[in-house]
Design a protein around this motif. Structure first.
Motif, PDB file in Angstrom:
ATOM      1  N   GLN A 124     -14.183  -1.500  15.318  1.00 22.72           N
ATOM      2  CA  GLN A 124     -15.066  -2.581  15.716  1.00 22.72           C
ATOM      3  C   GLN A 124     -16.300  -1.987  16.403  1.00 22.72           C
ATOM      4  N   VAL A 125     -17.459  -2.340  15.896  1.00 19.52           N
ATOM      5  CA  VAL A 125     -18.706  -1.827  16.453  1.00 19.52           C
ATOM      6  C   VAL A 125     -18.997  -2.500  17.787  1.00 19.52           C
ATOM      7  N   GLN A 126     -19.370  -1.686  18.744  1.00 18.02           N
ATOM      8  CA  GLN A 126     -19.740  -2.216  20.046  1.00 18.02           C
ATOM      9  C   GLN A 126     -21.008  -1.519  20.528  1.00 18.02           C
ATOM     10  N   LEU A 127     -21.960  -2.311  21.015  1.00 19.81           N
ATOM     11  CA  LEU A 127     -23.193  -1.798  21.587  1.00 19.81           C
ATOM     12  C   LEU A 127     -23.275  -2.296  23.017  1.00 19.81           C
ATOM     13  N   VAL A 128     -23.444  -1.382  23.951  1.00 12.76           N
ATOM     14  CA  VAL A 128     -23.482  -1.752  25.363  1.00 12.76           C
ATOM     15  C   VAL A 128     -24.769  -1.213  25.971  1.00 12.76           C
ATOM     16  N   GLU A 129     -25.631  -2.137  26.397  1.00 11.75           N
ATOM     17  CA  GLU A 129     -26.887  -1.748  27.021  1.00 11.75           C
ATOM     18  C   GLU A 129     -26.713  -1.586  28.523  1.00 11.75           C
ATOM     19  N   SER A 130     -27.533  -0.739  29.092  1.00 12.06           N
ATOM     20  CA  SER A 130     -27.581  -0.568  30.535  1.00 12.06           C
ATOM     21  C   SER A 130     -28.962  -0.048  30.918  1.00 12.06           C
ATOM     22  N   GLY A 131     -29.240  -0.085  32.209  1.00 11.15           N
ATOM     23  CA  GLY A 131     -30.485   0.491  32.697  1.00 11.15           C
ATOM     24  C   GLY A 131     -31.562  -0.511  33.062  1.00 11.15           C
ATOM     25  N   GLY A 132     -31.318  -1.775  32.821  1.00  9.41           N
ATOM     26  CA  GLY A 132     -32.303  -2.776  33.202  1.00  9.41           C
ATOM     27  C   GLY A 132     -32.377  -2.940  34.707  1.00  9.41           C
ATOM     28  N   GLY A 133     -33.370  -3.704  35.153  1.00  8.10           N
ATOM     29  CA  GLY A 133     -33.512  -3.938  36.578  1.00  8.10           C
ATOM     30  C   GLY A 133     -34.874  -4.480  36.924  1.00  8.10           C
ATOM     31  N   LEU A 134     -35.179  -4.441  38.207  1.00  7.38           N
ATOM     32  CA  LEU A 134     -36.454  -4.918  38.731  1.00  7.38           C
ATOM     33  C   LEU A 134     -37.320  -3.720  39.085  1.00  7.38           C
ATOM     34  N   VAL A 135     -38.555  -3.743  38.606  1.00  4.36           N
ATOM     35  CA  VAL A 135     -39.468  -2.634  38.864  1.00  4.36           C
ATOM     36  C   VAL A 135     -40.872  -3.193  39.060  1.00  4.36           C
ATOM     37  N   GLN A 136     -41.682  -2.490  39.821  1.00  4.60           N
ATOM     38  CA  GLN A 136     -43.065  -2.918  40.018  1.00  4.60           C
ATOM     39  C   GLN A 136     -43.918  -2.511  38.823  1.00  4.60           C
ATOM     40  N   ALA A 137     -44.984  -3.233  38.630  1.00  2.00           N
ATOM     41  CA  ALA A 137     -45.918  -2.893  37.563  1.00  2.00           C
ATOM     42  C   ALA A 137     -46.374  -1.447  37.713  1.00  2.00           C
ATOM     43  N   GLY A 138     -46.415  -0.753  36.598  1.00  4.21           N
ATOM     44  CA  GLY A 138     -46.762   0.651  36.593  1.00  4.21           C
ATOM     45  C   GLY A 138     -45.564   1.575  36.673  1.00  4.21           C
ATOM     46  N   GLY A 139     -44.411   1.019  36.960  1.00  6.43           N
ATOM     47  CA  GLY A 139     -43.208   1.814  37.087  1.00  6.43           C
ATOM     48  C   GLY A 139     -42.537   2.094  35.752  1.00  6.43           C
ATOM     49  N   SER A 140     -41.367   2.724  35.829  1.00 14.64           N
ATOM     50  CA  SER A 140     -40.637   3.139  34.635  1.00 14.64           C
ATOM     51  C   SER A 140     -39.173   2.741  34.720  1.00 14.64           C
ATOM     52  N   LEU A 141     -38.588   2.538  33.559  1.00 14.76           N
ATOM     53  CA  LEU A 141     -37.154   2.331  33.419  1.00 14.76           C
ATOM     54  C   LEU A 141     -36.704   3.007  32.137  1.00 14.76           C
ATOM     55  N   ARG A 142     -35.443   3.412  32.099  1.00 15.87           N
ATOM     56  CA  ARG A 142     -34.872   3.911  30.856  1.00 15.87           C
ATOM     57  C   ARG A 142     -33.648   3.085  30.519  1.00 15.87           C
ATOM     58  N   ALA A 183     -25.143   2.417  24.423  1.00 18.20           N
ATOM     59  CA  ALA A 183     -23.993   3.214  24.027  1.00 18.20           C
ATOM     60  C   ALA A 183     -23.313   2.547  22.839  1.00 18.20           C
ATOM     61  N   ALA A 184     -23.225   3.275  21.736  1.00 22.85           N
ATOM     62  CA  ALA A 184     -22.661   2.744  20.502  1.00 22.85           C
ATOM     63  C   ALA A 184     -21.270   3.318  20.252  1.00 22.85           C
ATOM     64  N   SER A 185     -20.358   2.476  19.806  1.00 18.77           N
ATOM     65  CA  SER A 185     -18.998   2.937  19.530  1.00 18.77           C
ATOM     66  C   SER A 185     -18.397   2.148  18.380  1.00 18.77           C
ATOM     67  N   GLY A 186     -17.323   2.664  17.822  1.00 20.82           N
ATOM     68  CA  GLY A 186     -16.577   1.954  16.802  1.00 20.82           C
ATOM     69  C   GLY A 186     -16.873   2.376  15.378  1.00 20.82           C
ATOM     70  N   ARG A 187     -17.942   3.113  15.171  1.00 17.91           N
ATOM     71  CA  ARG A 187     -18.301   3.592  13.835  1.00 17.91           C
ATOM     72  C   ARG A 187     -19.086   4.879  13.967  1.00 17.91           C
ATOM     73  N   THR A 188     -19.396   5.465  12.843  1.00 19.72           N
ATOM     74  CA  THR A 188     -20.315   6.589  12.823  1.00 19.72           C
ATOM     75  C   THR A 188     -21.731   6.049  12.698  1.00 19.72           C
ATOM     76  N   PHE A 189     -22.593   6.439  13.629  1.00 17.05           N
ATOM     77  CA  PHE A 189     -23.944   5.900  13.659  1.00 17.05           C
ATOM     78  C   PHE A 189     -24.974   6.893  13.142  1.00 17.05           C
ATOM     79  N   SER A 190     -24.515   8.023  12.650  1.00 16.13           N
ATOM     80  CA  SER A 190     -25.445   9.087  12.258  1.00 16.13           C
ATOM     81  C   SER A 190     -26.329   8.709  11.080  1.00 16.13           C
ATOM     82  N   SER A 191     -26.007   7.643  10.368  1.00 18.54           N
ATOM     83  CA  SER A 191     -26.867   7.195   9.270  1.00 18.54           C
ATOM     84  C   SER A 191     -27.238   5.727   9.445  1.00 18.54           C
ATOM     85  N   SER A 192     -27.551   5.341  10.657  1.00 21.30           N
ATOM     86  CA  SER A 192     -27.832   3.947  10.970  1.00 21.30           C
ATOM     87  C   SER A 192     -29.288   3.722  11.325  1.00 21.30           C
TER      88      SER A 192
END
Length: 125
Positions: free
Chosen positions: A1-19, A23-32
């Motif tokens: 079963q394919v699962q995609l889990v995002e993380s890293g969001g949040g509150l930041v001031q203008a001009g700032g950065s986020l990453r 994280a992908a699981s459940g299949r091979t993603f090398s050709s996706s």
């Protein structure tokens, strides 16, 4: 079963950065095809960036070109979205998406089969 889990969001001031991470699981993603989309309040979902996992070819929406970078880590089965010089108009829920066994990147949301739950990004002015 394919699962995609995002993380890293949040509150930041203008001009700032986020990453953001996807994280992908459940299949091979090398050709996706992998994508990052966002939906701001009262707006339609829109493409932010896309990448083909095997070739590394990328696509960026004009609104983020030069500020955002999409990349992938094969060992960690993870796709990233590095967001720099953030603006209040980047405020949205960001979603990771995947289409397995595809040899290019994809820009249209209806072409993706799998979606994460989303992560909120809020940029204050």
């Amino acid at each position: 079963q394919v699962q995609l889990v995002e993380s890293g969001g949040g509150l930041v001031q203008a001009g700032g950065s986020l990453r953001l991470s996807c994280a992908a699981s459940g299949r091979t993603f090398s050709s996706s095809a992998m994508g990052w989309f966002r939906r701001a309040p009262g707006k339609e979902r829109e493409i932010v960036a896309a990448i083909n996992w095997s070739s590394g070819n990328t696509y960026y929406a004009d609104s983020v070109k030069g500020r955002f970078t999409i990349s992938r880590d094969n060992a960690k089965n993870t796709v990233y979205l590095q967001m720099n010089s953030l603006k209040p108009e980047d405020t949205a829920v960001y979603y990771c998406s995947a289409r397995l066994f595809y040899s290019a990147y994809l820009r249209e949301s209806h072409n993706y089969d799998y979606w994460g739950q989303g992560t909120q990004v809020t940029v204050s002015s």
